[in-house]
Design a protein around this motif. Structure first.
Motif, PDB file in Angstrom:
ATOM      1  N   GLU A  94       0.825  -1.215   0.000  1.00  0.00           N
ATOM      2  CA  GLU A  94       0.000   0.000   0.000  1.00  0.00           C
ATOM      3  C   GLU A  94       0.857   1.261   0.000  1.00  0.00           C
ATOM      4  O   GLU A  94       0.517   2.263  -0.625  1.00  0.00           O
ATOM      5  CB  GLU A  94      -0.929  -0.004   1.218  1.00  0.00           C
ATOM      6  CG  GLU A  94      -2.039  -1.030   1.116  1.00  0.00           C
ATOM      7  CD  GLU A  94      -2.722  -1.298   2.450  1.00  0.00           C
ATOM      8  OE1 GLU A  94      -3.862  -1.749   2.427  1.00  0.00           O
ATOM      9  OE2 GLU A  94      -2.106  -1.072   3.516  1.00  0.00           O
ATOM     10  N   PHE A  98       0.764   4.053  -2.992  1.00  0.00           N
ATOM     11  CA  PHE A  98       0.169   5.329  -2.567  1.00  0.00           C
ATOM     12  C   PHE A  98       0.316   6.463  -3.593  1.00  0.00           C
ATOM     13  O   PHE A  98      -0.673   7.109  -3.941  1.00  0.00           O
ATOM     14  CB  PHE A  98       0.756   5.740  -1.211  1.00  0.00           C
ATOM     15  CG  PHE A  98       0.090   6.928  -0.582  1.00  0.00           C
ATOM     16  CD1 PHE A  98      -0.985   6.775   0.273  1.00  0.00           C
ATOM     17  CD2 PHE A  98       0.541   8.217  -0.845  1.00  0.00           C
ATOM     18  CE1 PHE A  98      -1.597   7.863   0.849  1.00  0.00           C
ATOM     19  CE2 PHE A  98      -0.078   9.313  -0.273  1.00  0.00           C
ATOM     20  CZ  PHE A  98      -1.148   9.135   0.581  1.00  0.00           C
ATOM     21  N   PRO A  99       1.543   6.716  -4.108  1.00  0.00           N
ATOM     22  CA  PRO A  99       1.668   7.840  -5.045  1.00  0.00           C
ATOM     23  C   PRO A  99       0.824   7.641  -6.305  1.00  0.00           C
ATOM     24  O   PRO A  99       0.332   8.620  -6.873  1.00  0.00           O
ATOM     25  CB  PRO A  99       3.155   7.855  -5.409  1.00  0.00           C
ATOM     26  CG  PRO A  99       3.827   7.078  -4.347  1.00  0.00           C
ATOM     27  CD  PRO A  99       2.842   6.072  -3.845  1.00  0.00           C
ATOM     28  N   GLN A 101      -2.020   5.786  -6.454  1.00  0.00           N
ATOM     29  CA  GLN A 101      -3.424   5.919  -6.050  1.00  0.00           C
ATOM     30  C   GLN A 101      -3.792   7.388  -5.882  1.00  0.00           C
ATOM     31  O   GLN A 101      -4.893   7.799  -6.245  1.00  0.00           O
ATOM     32  CB  GLN A 101      -3.675   5.177  -4.739  1.00  0.00           C
ATOM     33  CG  GLN A 101      -3.678   3.670  -4.915  1.00  0.00           C
ATOM     34  CD  GLN A 101      -3.664   2.942  -3.581  1.00  0.00           C
ATOM     35  OE1 GLN A 101      -3.370   3.530  -2.537  1.00  0.00           O
ATOM     36  NE2 GLN A 101      -3.965   1.651  -3.607  1.00  0.00           N
TER      37      GLN A 101
END
Lengths: 364, 310
Positions: A94, A98-99, A101
């Motif tokens: 995750e 993250f970047p 998403q």
């Protein structure tokens, strides 16, 4: 990949400078190391480039575009923090996703890209672990993966190996260098470890007291330090610097020694300090060699065995001890006399008043 | 020989006795004040008994429980308590967390402001009930005036209107206990390291994405603790209701008159105390509440563990 330019960039906290106005160009694909002791302004410089810290004056350009007042998220950079700054409530997967998403990329392409970087950093087996359960080295690998995943225009790394154990550090150093070569990404790397800087940088920018002391290749800062600070700071141990008095092509050194200055230095020295004046003689430990006919007479103070060589600490007089590298074959009992000579190509001279190096080809 | 064994024995005894001296009074007190009443009331819950009546407890099996769980009258009290807990705790979470988000960034006077906001929490519920009763008064209370009603005849009667009375209790509870949620939230928010937001800024996360993916999950454990505490408290709600409405007003529901703010605790109190003094029945009701609270706490603690471990 971006070219980064700093134009008169400065940072003041109140009335004191964290970074005095500096100019620097980091070319596309270059690996530049900001090196200096703690508190010298190197991290502040990096944070200004990232946008996490605002400049108090000056301009920052990415590929010619002014980004001085852009938010970090609009600069297309990745930042690797000293203490990793991983999202502790997310798994490694995750964290890395993250970047992507945050940019709202489709799920499938995120999964593919995350797997790609995980493979590149060999952390596929850690993807479901949380940062708290990973070793320092693995946490930094996850942080690197998170930085790599978006293919940013530039990588900014703030002492990424500073929080790691010595054994991890060397392995990670090689990994980061390899990644840089594979990705050919513009990288600005901050460290206080001069060995790391020399090993990794295409260029090393040595900073001290909020000022850039020298900006050059690792070989330049090692062999031709711009001033006494760089001479002392680079190398372990640093350059030997001996106070002396220059007159008539000779330097009078402590312990009644006289060193005949190589003829090609005379003009430069006369220009800098005149025909008669104080001077500092500098040489690296490997520029000296023990020889019975050497011009400099000393007494063995102590010796350390470094495996492949012996480091001799030789005393010219009570206040002047120099480090000289010698083969490990010979024994040098403490207190016995030893003479050494210097490689004429490897001696350097400094002006004690300005602390700047004297340059053979004329002083800039 | 004896000169060696004597001090050894004395020290040995001394240690043990010291431990006993500290522990025994506590254990005795606990047994007398907590364990015995707990077990005795469990026994009483299966009997027909009144504490003010000389007749000894008469075993009736599950009759009391059947009555509490099937009679609409008691069901009404549980429904009131459940609705009250749900609305009140939700509002406290929203208001408390909202205040915490506003007070997260330090500004001049933020310390003083935080302290002032915490004041309601430190007051006695009986006092709070007494003065809010005046605040809600339609003829001279400031609440209706604050809402813009100048005529006492048309102003809403917060404590007397069956549609409003429960909301009045909710308003006071939210006023009093949102600061508690704020305090826990502030602790959680200030524990989130700045570098996570720096990393998120580098990772190009929007403010909303940062809030959803970093702020909320990071404070979630403390928010859940706040929810747990406040839910348990809401299920025990007694003092504010007694101070404000006394359980009323009453409303005709079908053929039965019910008290719209009568929570389980208030009902329990009425059942247990004279003149009703139905000790057996009220014990059964108390056990039902206990089981509900334990069940809810368990759910929250499970959720909490899940948040912590992932």
């Amino acid at each position: 990949m971006a070219t980064i330019e700093l134009i008169n960039v400065e940072k003041k906290f109140g009335s004191s400078y964290a970074v005095k106005p500096m100019n620097m160009t980091i070319h596309s694909g270059e690996f530049v190391v900001l090196l200096g002791p703690s508190g010298c302004g190197k991290t502040t410089t990096l944070r200004m480039i990232s946008g996490l810290e605002a400049v108090t004056d000056g301009q920052i350009l990415f590929d010619g575009k002014d980004v001085t007042w852009l938010h970090p998220s609009d600069r297309d950079i990745a930042f690797v923090f000293q203490f990793f700054a991983l999202y502790s409530h997310m798994t490694a997967r995750e964290n890395i996703a993250f970047p992507l998403q945050a940019q709202g990329e489709p799920r499938d392409s995120i999964r593919k890209r995350v797997e790609e970087v995980a493979k590149m950093l060999r952390i596929e087996h850690l993807m479901n672990a949380r940062p708290g359960g990973l070793s320092g080295g693995d946490q930094q690998r996850v942080a690197l993966a998170r930085a790599l995943v978006r293919r940013p225009a530039a990588f900014l790394m703030d002492e990424p190996l500073g929080a790691l154990d010595a054994e991890f550090r060397e392995a990670m150093r090689a990994e980061i260098k390899r990644l840089h070569i594979e990705q050919n990404a513009t990288t600005v790397y901050v460290t206080h470890d001069q060995i790391e800087a020399m090993a990794m940088g295409d260029r090393v920018v040595v900073m001290s007291a909020a000022v850039v002391q020298q900006n050059g290749t690792p070989a330049e800062v090692y062999h031709d330090p711009a001033n006494l600070f760089v001479a002392k700071f680079i190398g372990s141990p640093g350059m030997n610097l001996i106070q002396g008095h220059y007159a008539d092509g000779k330097v009078a050194l402590p312990g009644d020694n006289r060193y005949t200055v190589p003829a090609d230095w005379h003009t430069a020295i006369h220009e800098a300090i005149g025909r008669d004046g104080d001077i500092i003689l500098g040489f690296r430990p490997e520029a000296a060699h023990i020889s019975a006919s050497g011009p400099i007479a000393t007494t063995v103070y102590t010796t350390d065995l470094h495996g492949s060589y012996t480091m001799l600490h030789l005393e010219l007089d009570r206040d002047t001890i120099v480090d000289v590298r010698a083969g490990r074959g010979t024994n040098y009992p403490i207190g016995t006399p030893a003479r050494f000579d210097l490689d004429p190509a490897m001696v350097r001279f400094f002006d004690p008043k300005t602390e700047a190096a004297i340059h053979k080809g004329g002083n800039p | 020989m004896s000169s060696y064994s004597q001090p050894t024995r004395r020290r040995h005894l001394g240690d043990k006795r010291l431990i006993q001296m500290f522990i025994i009074p506590t254990v005795v007190l606990l047994i007398l004040m907590n364990v015995f009443p707990l077990i005795y009331s469990l026994y009483l819950s299966f009997t027909e008994y009144s504490a003010i009546n000389p007749t000894p407890p008469e075993w009736v099996g599950l009759d009391n429980y059947k009555k509490v769980l099937s009679d609409n009258l008691y069901w009404h009290n549980f429904a009131v308590t459940g609705r009250y807990a749900l609305i009140s705790v939700s509002l406290q979470m929203i208001v408390g967390f909202g205040l915490a988000m506003l007070l997260k960034e330090k500004f001049k006077g933020s310390g003083l402001l935080t302290t002032l906001i915490l004041v309601p929490m430190m007051l006695s519920p009986a006092v709070v009930g007494a003065f809010w009763k005046n605040i809600f008064n339609p003829s001279f209370g400031i609440f209706d005036q604050f809402l813009g009603y100048s005529d006492p005849n048309t102003a809403p009667e917060w404590l007397g209107d069956p549609d409003l009375a429960l909301w009045a209790v909710v308003i006071v509870d939210v006023w009093m206990w949102s600061p508690f949620v704020m305090l826990l939230s502030l602790a959680g928010l200030s524990a989130i390291p700045d570098y996570l937001y720096e990393a998120a800024a580098i990772d190009r996360a929007s403010a909303w994405f940062q809030f959803r993916r970093i702020t909320l999950p990071q404070v979630m454990p403390l928010l859940l603790i706040a929810v747990l505490f406040r839910t348990i408290e809401a299920f025990k709600q007694f003092d504010l209701v007694m101070g404000l409405t006394g359980g009323g007003p009453s409303l005709l529901q079908g053929t039965q008159a019910v008290n719209v703010t009568e929570t389980v605790s208030v009902k329990l109190f009425r059942l247990a105390m004279p003149p009703q003094a139905q000790t057996g029945l009220s014990s059964a009701m108390a056990y039902v509440v206990l089981v509900i609270i334990i069940a809810i706490s368990n759910l929250y603690i499970r959720a909490l563990n899940k948040v912590r471990e992932g």
